[in-house]
Scaffold this motif. Structure first.
Motif, mmCIF file in Angstrom:
data_model
loop_
_atom_site.group_PDB
_atom_site.id
_atom_site.type_symbol
_atom_site.label_atom_id
_atom_site.label_comp_id
_atom_site.label_asym_id
_atom_site.label_seq_id
_atom_site.Cartn_x
_atom_site.Cartn_y
_atom_site.Cartn_z
ATOM 1 N N LEU B 220 26.131 15.349 2.396
ATOM 2 C CA LEU B 220 27.571 15.099 2.355
ATOM 3 C C LEU B 220 27.846 13.686 2.855
ATOM 4 C CD1 LEU B 220 28.738 18.461 4.012
ATOM 5 C CD2 LEU B 220 28.386 17.985 1.556
ATOM 6 N N GLU B 228 32.418 14.924 3.345
ATOM 7 C CA GLU B 228 32.990 15.503 2.129
ATOM 8 C C GLU B 228 32.664 16.978 2.029
ATOM 9 O OE1 GLU B 228 31.423 13.213 -1.011
ATOM 10 O OE2 GLU B 228 32.638 11.446 -0.525
ATOM 11 N N LEU B 229 33.412 17.685 1.179
ATOM 12 C CA LEU B 229 33.165 19.120 1.024
ATOM 13 C C LEU B 229 31.923 19.360 0.161
ATOM 14 C CD1 LEU B 229 36.849 20.163 0.432
ATOM 15 C CD2 LEU B 229 35.436 20.822 2.382
ATOM 16 N N ALA B 236 27.421 24.619 5.712
ATOM 17 C CA ALA B 236 27.575 23.191 6.002
ATOM 18 C C ALA B 236 27.450 22.983 7.499
ATOM 19 C CB ALA B 236 28.933 22.694 5.519
ATOM 20 N N ARG B 254 40.881 17.542 6.953
ATOM 21 C CA ARG B 254 39.527 17.847 6.469
ATOM 22 C C ARG B 254 38.975 19.103 7.156
ATOM 23 N NH1 ARG B 254 35.985 14.537 3.745
ATOM 24 N NH2 ARG B 254 37.930 13.966 2.703
ATOM 25 N N ARG B 255 39.310 19.268 8.436
ATOM 26 C CA ARG B 255 38.866 20.482 9.133
ATOM 27 C C ARG B 255 39.402 21.727 8.415
ATOM 28 N NH1 ARG B 255 38.066 19.593 15.166
ATOM 29 N NH2 ARG B 255 37.446 17.423 15.212
ATOM 30 N N ALA B 257 40.394 21.904 5.399
ATOM 31 C CA ALA B 257 39.789 21.998 4.069
ATOM 32 C C ALA B 257 38.429 22.706 4.159
ATOM 33 C CB ALA B 257 39.636 20.604 3.458
ATOM 34 N N PHE B 258 37.660 22.385 5.205
ATOM 35 C CA PHE B 258 36.364 23.060 5.371
ATOM 36 C C PHE B 258 36.550 24.559 5.632
ATOM 37 C CE2 PHE B 258 33.901 19.120 5.625
ATOM 38 C CZ PHE B 258 32.740 19.538 5.019
ATOM 39 N N ARG B 260 39.039 26.417 4.630
ATOM 40 C CA ARG B 260 39.433 27.043 3.356
ATOM 41 C C ARG B 260 38.234 27.188 2.433
ATOM 42 N NH1 ARG B 260 43.903 23.791 3.659
ATOM 43 N NH2 ARG B 260 42.888 22.255 2.308
ATOM 44 N N TRP B 261 37.424 26.108 2.408
ATOM 45 C CA TRP B 261 36.211 26.152 1.573
ATOM 46 C C TRP B 261 35.338 27.355 1.968
ATOM 47 C CZ3 TRP B 261 31.406 25.642 3.981
ATOM 48 C CH2 TRP B 261 30.302 25.672 3.117
ATOM 49 N N ASN B 265 34.655 30.541 -0.553
ATOM 50 C CA ASN B 265 33.330 30.523 -1.172
ATOM 51 C C ASN B 265 32.326 31.407 -0.450
ATOM 52 O OD1 ASN B 265 33.450 28.188 -3.316
ATOM 53 N ND2 ASN B 265 34.575 27.476 -1.516
ATOM 54 N N VAL B 269 30.482 27.497 8.232
ATOM 55 C CA VAL B 269 30.477 26.183 8.870
ATOM 56 C C VAL B 269 29.720 26.289 10.190
ATOM 57 C CG1 VAL B 269 31.890 24.393 9.949
ATOM 58 C CG2 VAL B 269 32.674 25.497 7.833
#
Lengths: 461, 461
Positions: B220, B228-229, B236, B254-255, B257-258, B260-261, B265, B269
Motif C-alpha cells: 500500500l 491507500e486502501l 491490512a 482514511r481511518r 475508510a479502512f 468501512r473497507w 469486505n 485491520v
C-alpha cells in the motif's frame, strides 16, 4: 539435640498436595520462629508414620525445604533448621493483590511438564536479586545478538559436560525455547515447497511450523532402530536420544546412517534433544551431534523440561560455517528470547545451583517413574503394555483388547485424569493406540488417586 | 545547607557519554560515603559551567541519579543526596566475572532505540526482587494462556488511559514483542496464497513474515492521508498513529475508510501502534481500534520502545468473538513470551513507577528531538528537508540535489554514524530517498559529534 515434636494438620480433601501442606506448615513455623534455628526435625520415617503419610511424601517435603534454604541435612543423617535471619517476610497484604500467583491447573498425567513445586524458588530469587543489584543492565540493556555471552558460555559448558559436545560459545544461539530454535532451523534451510522430514509420531508444533512455512512434510516412520531415512527431504528433525513421544533411543547404526545420508545428499540433521538430561539409569547417550565430524548437525536444547517452561529459553548449537546464515535469518525475523532470564540462569548454572536442582529433580522423577511403572505393571496389565526406557518424562502405554485411545482419553478427562492419546501425535495412520502418561509433575499421592480413577474408567468401558 | 563543592574529571575522548561519566562519579562518591546523605548538590547551571559541559548534559546526569534513587529534588529547587543505607554494594569481584554487562554498541542515529541509560534500573531491580521474595512462582510457575492476569489487567488500564481503548483484560494476549503479535495475526487470518496488505515503505520484518508464510504481499502506497486502501487483500497491517518510518498520522477520513473497507469486505485491520506514547505536543491521537464498533481491528502494542526492547514483551488486543481463534493458533504454535518479566512489569505499571519513567523519557526525547531538528534546519538544509511531526523516535530526512541515500548511509557508516536509508524500507520503487535518524538513544553531546561527522560526509560527496 532431640528432634522437636511436631503435629501437622493434613487435609486429604484439599487440592494442595500433601507434601506441600507439610512443607508449607514447616516453612511458616520456621519463618515465625516457632521452630528455632538449629532445631532438629523428626526423621523422615518416624515423622511419616506419625502423620500417616508415605515416607516418600515426607522426603519430598524435606527436599523442598532444603532446596528453598529453610533446612539443611540429608536422609539418614537428619535435618536441621537453618538460620534464616535474612529472610524477608511478605510485607504488605496489598502486595499480594498486585500480582497474584498463578493457579496450578495441571492434572495427572499431563506429559512433558516439570514439577515447579520442587523449584528452588528462594535460591533463584536471590540470584535474580543479586543480578538486579550488581549488573541491572544485564537484564534490560541492549540484547546482544545470539544471547547474553555469559549464558552462551554456560550452555557450552553444559553440552560439553552432559552431552559430549565440545563447542565454542560463539556457536550457541539463545532462543525462545526449543520450538523457536526449530523454526529458525527450518527458515535457514528450507524454501517454499521444499520437503522437510519429521518423525511420525512426533512433536506436533513441528507440523504447524512446516505447514505455516509452505513446506511439504515427509513423515518418517519410527521403528526399533529409530526413524527411517528420508527419501525426498534435505532436512530431518529427529529426537535420537529419546524419541518423542514413544521413548527409546536411536541405535548407533541408524545415527551413522543419518550422518552419511546428510553428507551424501547435502542434507541437514536437526537434533531435538529436548529432555535427554533425564536418563535414570545406565550411561548417558552422547548427542548425535557429537558423532558428526562434518558439520551437518544442528543441536537444539531446551531449559523447558529441566528447568522451567515459562522462562522460554532454549538454544541451537550451530556449526561455525553456518553462523552467518543463522545470523542473517535471525536479523530478518527478529529476536524472540527475553534477555531478562539469561543473566540469572547463567549465574545459576555457573554457581552450581542449577545442577543441584537438576540432580534433585532427577532423583524425584526417577522415584515417580518407578511408582508409575510399578502401578501400571501391577494394576493395568490387562489393558495395555509399555516399554520402560528408564528415561524421559512420560510413559507411552499401548492399549490392547480393542480399546480406543481417544475414547479412553475422553472418558479419563471427565474423571479429571489427563492422558493424551498416542494416535493424536501421528499425522498418518501408524497403528499407534495408546496413552501418553507424564509422571514428573505429580507426586505419588496424586498419581495414586489418578490411577484409581483411571482404573475405574477402564472398568466402565 | 551550602551545596558541596565537587570536581569531576571528564574524558572527552572516552566512548562513555559525558552525562554518564558525571553520573558514575557522583554515584560512586555517594555509595562510598564521600558525599554524605542530605548533602546539597551544586545547581545544574553552575555545575555545568564549572565542568565545561552543557546544562542539558548536567540535567540528564541528575535525572539519571534521581531515577536510580541516589538523589532527590528537581531543577530549580536543587538536588540533595538520599540516604542510601540500604544499598547493597557489589560484594565480590568474582560476581562481575560471572555476568558481564552488555557493551553499548549503538551509534547515533540508529532509529527506534530507547536510551536504556535513562532506565530506572535500581527501582526495577527492587520490583523484581520484591516479586522474587513474595510470589516467586509468578516468575517461573506455569505460564497462563495469554499471559499473566496481573499484566493483562495493567495493559487494559494502559490502553484505556493512553489510547482511548476500553477493553476487558480477557481480550489481551501477551506476546514476545509486537512482531510476535503481528505474526500471530497473520497466522490467524491468512492461508497459503492469500494476499496480505502492508504499507510500503514499512516495517521490514513484516515482509519476511509474509514471505515465510507463503502469503502474497499487497503493498500500500503511503500518501498525505495515510496508506491507500487494499484492492485484493482481506487483511491490512497499518501504523495509523505514526507511520513507520515516514512519520505522520493517518487522517480521520482514511481511518473511517479502512473501517468501512473491513466491514464491507469481511476484512481485518491490524493496527501496529508501536510508539504512539511518544507524542510530544498536541492531544494524543486515539487508536484506530477505538473508532471500530464492529470488532474488525486487532490492536498491537509493544513495550520495546517505551520501556525495553530486550524484555521482549508486546501484546495484541483481540475482539471477544475472535479470542477462540487466537487461542487455537497460539496453542498449535506455542507461547513465545517469557513469564519472567511479566509480574515485575505489572507491578511497575500498577505502582506508577512505569509512568514516572515514561514521562521522564518523553521529556528527554522531546529535548533531543528539538536538538536534532534545530541542527538539521540550521546546518543541513542544503542537503535535505523533513517534516517535524513532533512524535515518534526518528526523523525521516529527505535528501535533495541528487544525493543517493544508500551512498550517504554507506559513507556515514565509515564515519561511525548510523543512518538507515529510507529506500531500504521500500519493497517497490517509491521515489523515497532519505535518511532515517533516530534521536532517542543519544544525548545532545553524542548527536552533536555525530552531526559534525555527518556534515563532513556530505561535504565530501
Amino acid at each position: 539435640m532431640r528432634p522437636v515434636s511436631l503435629s501437622i494438620p493434613i487435609d486429604r480433601e484439599s487440592p494442595i498436595p500433601i507434601f506441600e501442606q507439610i512443607a508449607a506448615e514447616l516453612r511458616a513455623r520456621i519463618m515465625s520462629g516457632a521452630i528455632a534455628a538449629g532445631a532438629q526435625l523428626p526423621p523422615t520415617r518416624a515423622f511419616a508414620l506419625q502423620l500417616g503419610v508415605s515416607r516418600s511424601t515426607m522426603v519430598t517435603a524435606y527436599d523442598q525445604l532444603v532446596a528453598e534454604g529453610y533446612i539443611s541435612g540429608r536422609r539418614g543423617a537428619g535435618f536441621a533448621v537453618e538460620n534464616i535471619g535474612d529472610v524477608s517476610l511478605p510485607s504488605a497484604s496489598r502486595a499480594r493483590e498486585v500480582v497474584e500467583p498463578v493457579a496450578r491447573l495441571l492434572l495427572p498425567f499431563r506429559p512433558g511438564e516439570p514439577d515447579m513445586r520442587l523449584f528452588p524458588h528462594r535460591a533463584w530469587g536471590q540470584a535474580v536479586s543479586r543480578i538486579c543489584r550488581r549488573v541491572p543492565e544485564a537484564m534490560l540493556g541492549a540484547a546482544p545478538r545470539f544471547g547474553l555471552p555469559a549464558l552462551r558460555h554456560a550452555i557450552a559448558q553444559h553440552v560439553a559436560d552432559w552431552r559430549g559436545l565440545e563447542v565454542d560459545p560463539a556457536q550457541i544461539i539463545v532462543t525462545s525455547g526449543a520450538s523457536d530454535a526449530l523454526e529458525l532451523c527450518l527458515r535457514v534451510f528450507c524454501r517454499q515447497g521444499d520437503f522437510a522430514a519429521i518423525e511420525d509420531p512426533g512433536y506436533r508444533p513441528l507440523r504447524e511450523f512446516i505447514a505455516a512455512q509452505g513446506l511439504t512434510p515427509e513423515y518418517l516412520a519410527v521403528g526399533a532402530q529409530g526413524a527411517e531415512l528420508p527419501l525426498q527431504a534435505k532436512i530431518a528433525v529427529l529426537t535420537p536420544s529419546q524419541h518423542f513421544p514413544l521413548g527409546g533411543s536411536m541405535t548407533p547404526q541408524r545415527r551413522h546412517a543419518f550422518l552419511r545420508w546428510a553428507q551424501q545428499n547435502d542434507g541437514w540433521v536437526i537434533e531435538d534433544d529436548y529432555d535427554s538430561e533425564f536418563r535414570f539409569s545406565g550411561r548417558p547417550i552422547p548427542a548425535l551431534a557429537s558423532l558428526d565430524g562434518q558439520g551437518r548437525t544442528i543441536y537444539v536444547g531446551s531449559f523447558s523440561k529441566i528447568f522451567s517452561n515459562s522462562l522460554r529459553i532454549g538454544y541451537a548449537v550451530v556449526p561455525p560455517e553456518l553462523q552467518q546464515r543463522f545470523a542473517d535469518v535471525q536479523r530478518r525475523f527478529g529476536m524472540r528470547a527475553s534477555l531478562m532470564p539469561q543473566a540469572p540462569l547463567a549465574e545459576f548454572m555457573q554457581t552450581g545451583e542449577f545442577y543441584r536442582h537438576l540432580r534433585r529433580v532427577r532423583r524425584t522423577y526417577d522415584q515417580r517413574r518407578q511408582f508409575l511403572t510399578d502401578a501400571l505393571r501391577r494394576d493395568f496389565s490387562d489393558v495395555g503394555t509399555f516399554d520402560d526406557h528408564q528415561a524421559g518424562m512420560q510413559i507411552a502405554f499401548h492399549l490392547k483388547n480393542g480399546l480406543r485411545d481417544t475414547q479412553v482419553a475422553e472418558q479419563a478427562a471427565k474423571a479429571q485424569v489427563e492422558v493424551e492419546s498416542l494416535s493424536a501425535y501421528c499425522a498418518e495412520d501408524r497403528g499407534y493406540n495408546g496413552l501418553l502418561m507424564g509422571f514428573c509433575a505429580f507426586d505419588e499421592e496424586e498419581m495414586a488417586q489418578a490411577l484409581t480413577r483411571l482404573r475405574a474408567v477402564f472398568d466402565q468401558l
